[in-house]
Design an enzyme around this catalytic site. Structure first.
Site, PDB file in Angstrom:
ATOM      1  N   CYS A 155     109.770  85.866   7.740  1.00 15.83           N
ATOM      2  CA  CYS A 155     109.060  86.982   8.369  1.00 15.83           C
ATOM      3  C   CYS A 155     108.335  86.551   9.649  1.00 15.83           C
ATOM      4  O   CYS A 155     107.748  87.375  10.332  1.00 15.83           O
ATOM      5  CB  CYS A 155     108.074  87.601   7.387  1.00 15.83           C
TER       6      CYS A 155
ATOM      7  N   LYS B  79     100.702  92.308  -0.942  1.00 12.82           N
ATOM      8  CA  LYS B  79     102.128  92.132  -1.185  1.00 12.82           C
ATOM      9  C   LYS B  79     102.338  90.786  -1.857  1.00 12.82           C
ATOM     10  O   LYS B  79     102.023  89.745  -1.297  1.00 12.82           O
ATOM     11  CB  LYS B  79     102.893  92.184   0.138  1.00 12.82           C
TER      12      LYS B  79
ATOM     13  N   LYS C  50     102.264  96.199  -3.520  1.00 10.57           N
ATOM     14  CA  LYS C  50     103.704  96.014  -3.708  1.00 10.57           C
ATOM     15  C   LYS C  50     103.946  94.723  -4.438  1.00 10.57           C
ATOM     16  O   LYS C  50     103.401  93.706  -4.030  1.00 10.57           O
ATOM     17  CB  LYS C  50     104.376  95.984  -2.336  1.00 10.57           C
TER      18      LYS C  50
HETATM   19 ZN   LIG Z   1     109.691  90.275   6.214  1.00 10.60          ZN
END
Ligand SMILES: [Zn+2]
Length: 313
Positions: A114, A183, A236
């Site tokens: 990411c 998350k 999440k």
């Molecule tokens: Zn990502």
């Protein structure tokens, strides 16, 4: 009587449908582990979003799959990238449909992480701060294309502030941010990685996503995102983290979203296909549980089916 005294209501107005878009025409590429979910070409995306919208689903959450990946995620902030052009298309066809965009780099990175990565003899490291600029550029390019709401999912530190500043600087002061605030690094994301083609090529995401065991840390992450300017906070996955959802809602009182992730969907589909569970019953009960725990917004791959069931009820 039961309806009169019902404490928790499920409504179509609370649903968000995640959709995956890639270039092409008349393309509906099935995602093996998520029956009923597809990678869609832009024309099919419009049809799918239109169908959900006609059923009353007010919002979609867009994920893009680019043709090419590189080590700077340039597709994530390209003016005519797959998400940017799809947002324009959707907003033109359905001005009333709320278009939310996922803001991350992993789908656009050759290595699938990411953030920017530096590799040396001692291994690979995610470069937090240099990544922020790229995320801010991606969010601004989505806003410029007409996105109503941007949703950073990367979990880099300081990204909500970086995105808020860039949006304000470019005049998008009215574009709110829904942050993936809590998350967790989760095995429940498995089927999604096939859908978004975003599996990391090496290592895992545990240096930037949270440990499933840590609830206090989740609350601190949410507090930081709110301080930095998040308008909606998300938890999440959803069903295995209802305690987090509850604590986030009661602690902060912010608009709170629950993301029922890919494996939550796939497990229900798989068991239902075997005839082992009642798909509708399990799906609705799970969503009610998320609402009861404190979710205002329900992000689910079953959004269109749920809208249909609610219309029948
Ligand atoms: Zn990502």
């Amino acid at each position: 009587m039961r309806r009169l005294v019902c404490e928790t209501r499920l409504s179509t107005e609370q649903l968000v449908l995640p959709l995956f878009v890639r270039s092409g025409r008349k393309l509906r590429r099935p995602i093996h582990a998520m029956p009923g979910v597809f990678q869609l070409s832009p024309d099919e995306l419009v049809r799918e979003a239109g169908r959900a919208h006609a059923l009353g689903v007010p919002a979609v959450l867009l994920f893009g799959i680019p043709d090419r990946k590189d080590d700077r995620a340039s597709g994530a902030y390209a003016r005519n990238g797959i998400v940017q052009s799809s947002v324009r298309l959707l907003k033109k066809e359905f001005p009333q449909l709320l278009v939310i965009t996922d803001v991350c780099l992993c789908e656009y990175m050759s290595h699938g992480h990411c953030g920017l990565v530096r590799r040396d003899k001692s291994g690979a490291r995610i470069l937090n701060d240099p990544t922020l600029k790229l995320l801010a550029r991606a969010a601004a390019s989505h806003a410029e294309a007409g996105a109503d709401l941007v949703a950073p999912s990367d979990m880099m530190d300081g990204r909500v502030r970086a995105i808020r500043e860039e949006l304000d600087r470019l005049g998008f002061t009215d574009t709110p941010i829904m942050s993936y605030a809590a998350k967790f690094a989760s095995a429940f994301y498995g089927p999604f990685r096939e859908a978004a083609e975003s599996a990391p090529q090496f290592g895992d995401r545990r240096s930037y996503q949270m440990d499933a065991a840590n609830a206090g840390e989740a609350l601190r992450e949410v507090a930081l995102d709110i301080q930095e300017g998040a308008d909606i906070v998300m938890v999440k996955p959803a069903l295995a983290y209802l305690d987090i959802l509850h604590r986030v809602k009661t602690t902060f009182g912010y608009p709170t979203a629950a993301y029922a992730v890919s494996a939550e969907y796939s497990m229900v589909k798989a068991a239902a296909a075997q005839g082992w569970i009642d798909e509708r019953g399990v799906t609705m009960e799970s969503l009610v549980a998320m609402r009861r725990a404190g979710a205002d917004i329900l992000i689910t791959y079953a959004a269109a089916e749920v809208a249909r069931w609610l219309a029948e009820a």
